[in-house]
Design a protein around this motif. Structure first.
Motif, PDB file in Angstrom:
ATOM      1  N   MET A   1     -23.573 -29.709 -21.325  1.00 47.16           N
ATOM      2  CA  MET A   1     -22.414 -29.573 -22.182  1.00 47.16           C
ATOM      3  C   MET A   1     -21.211 -29.043 -21.392  1.00 47.16           C
ATOM      4  SD  MET A   1     -21.463 -29.705 -25.434  1.00 47.16           S
ATOM      5  CE  MET A   1     -20.352 -29.015 -26.563  1.00 47.16           C
ATOM      6  N   LYS A   2     -21.441 -28.022 -20.548  1.00 47.00           N
ATOM      7  CA  LYS A   2     -20.347 -27.460 -19.761  1.00 47.00           C
ATOM      8  C   LYS A   2     -19.770 -28.508 -18.818  1.00 47.00           C
ATOM      9  CE  LYS A   2     -21.765 -22.642 -19.670  1.00 47.00           C
ATOM     10  NZ  LYS A   2     -22.173 -21.512 -18.818  1.00 47.00           N
ATOM     11  N   ARG A   3     -20.650 -29.333 -18.251  1.00 42.96           N
ATOM     12  CA  ARG A   3     -20.194 -30.364 -17.317  1.00 42.96           C
ATOM     13  C   ARG A   3     -19.288 -31.371 -18.018  1.00 42.96           C
ATOM     14  NH1 ARG A   3     -24.433 -34.255 -14.962  1.00 42.96           N
ATOM     15  NH2 ARG A   3     -23.280 -35.873 -15.982  1.00 42.96           N
ATOM     16  N   HIS A   4     -19.635 -31.733 -19.237  1.00 44.29           N
ATOM     17  CA  HIS A   4     -18.818 -32.682 -19.992  1.00 44.29           C
ATOM     18  C   HIS A   4     -17.441 -32.093 -20.314  1.00 44.29           C
ATOM     19  CE1 HIS A   4     -21.975 -35.615 -20.371  1.00 44.29           C
ATOM     20  NE2 HIS A   4     -22.799 -34.686 -20.834  1.00 44.29           N
ATOM     21  N   LEU A   5     -17.426 -30.819 -20.669  1.00 40.33           N
ATOM     22  CA  LEU A   5     -16.143 -30.170 -20.933  1.00 40.33           C
ATOM     23  C   LEU A   5     -15.309 -30.083 -19.661  1.00 40.33           C
ATOM     24  CD1 LEU A   5     -17.129 -27.287 -23.371  1.00 40.33           C
ATOM     25  CD2 LEU A   5     -15.785 -29.324 -23.889  1.00 40.33           C
ATOM     26  N   TYR A   6     -15.954 -29.787 -18.546  1.00 39.57           N
ATOM     27  CA  TYR A   6     -15.244 -29.726 -17.271  1.00 39.57           C
ATOM     28  C   TYR A   6     -14.643 -31.088 -16.918  1.00 39.57           C
ATOM     29  CZ  TYR A   6     -14.427 -29.381 -12.273  1.00 39.57           C
ATOM     30  OH  TYR A   6     -13.860 -29.424 -11.033  1.00 39.57           O
TER      31      TYR A   6
END
Length: 88
Positions: A1-6
């Motif tokens: 999830m964090k990677r997608h937001l990044y």
């Protein structure tokens, strides 16, 4: 999830950066006088087209508009030659 937001944040940042560069390039060309524009083969009416065309041209993507004078002219007849009308 964090990677997608990044990744999403990076894409937004890249698009904003590209938009700002495009606006800056357009303003830079509008600041030129008509004779200088004629030297590089465009008119004031051609400025937005020239900037967006350079942005979308994959071969010139990294060069942008700053190297517009070294690229092929917009008009098939080549750059417009304007005689100087300076008074002595």
């Amino acid at each position: 999830m964090k990677r997608h937001l990044y990744e999403f944040g990076r894409q937004v940042q890249n698009r904003i950066s590209t938009w700002l560069k495009t606006r800056r390039d357009i303003a830079e060309l509008y600041a030129l006088d008509d004779e200088s524009l004629a030297d590089i083969g465009i008119t004031r009416a051609d400025i937005p087209y020239a900037v967006y065309r350079r942005r979308s041209d994959r071969r010139c993507r990294s060069a942008g508009v700053r190297n517009l004078a070294s690229k092929r002219p917009l008009h098939s007849a080549g750059p417009v030659m304007v005689e100087s009308s300076k008074r002595k």
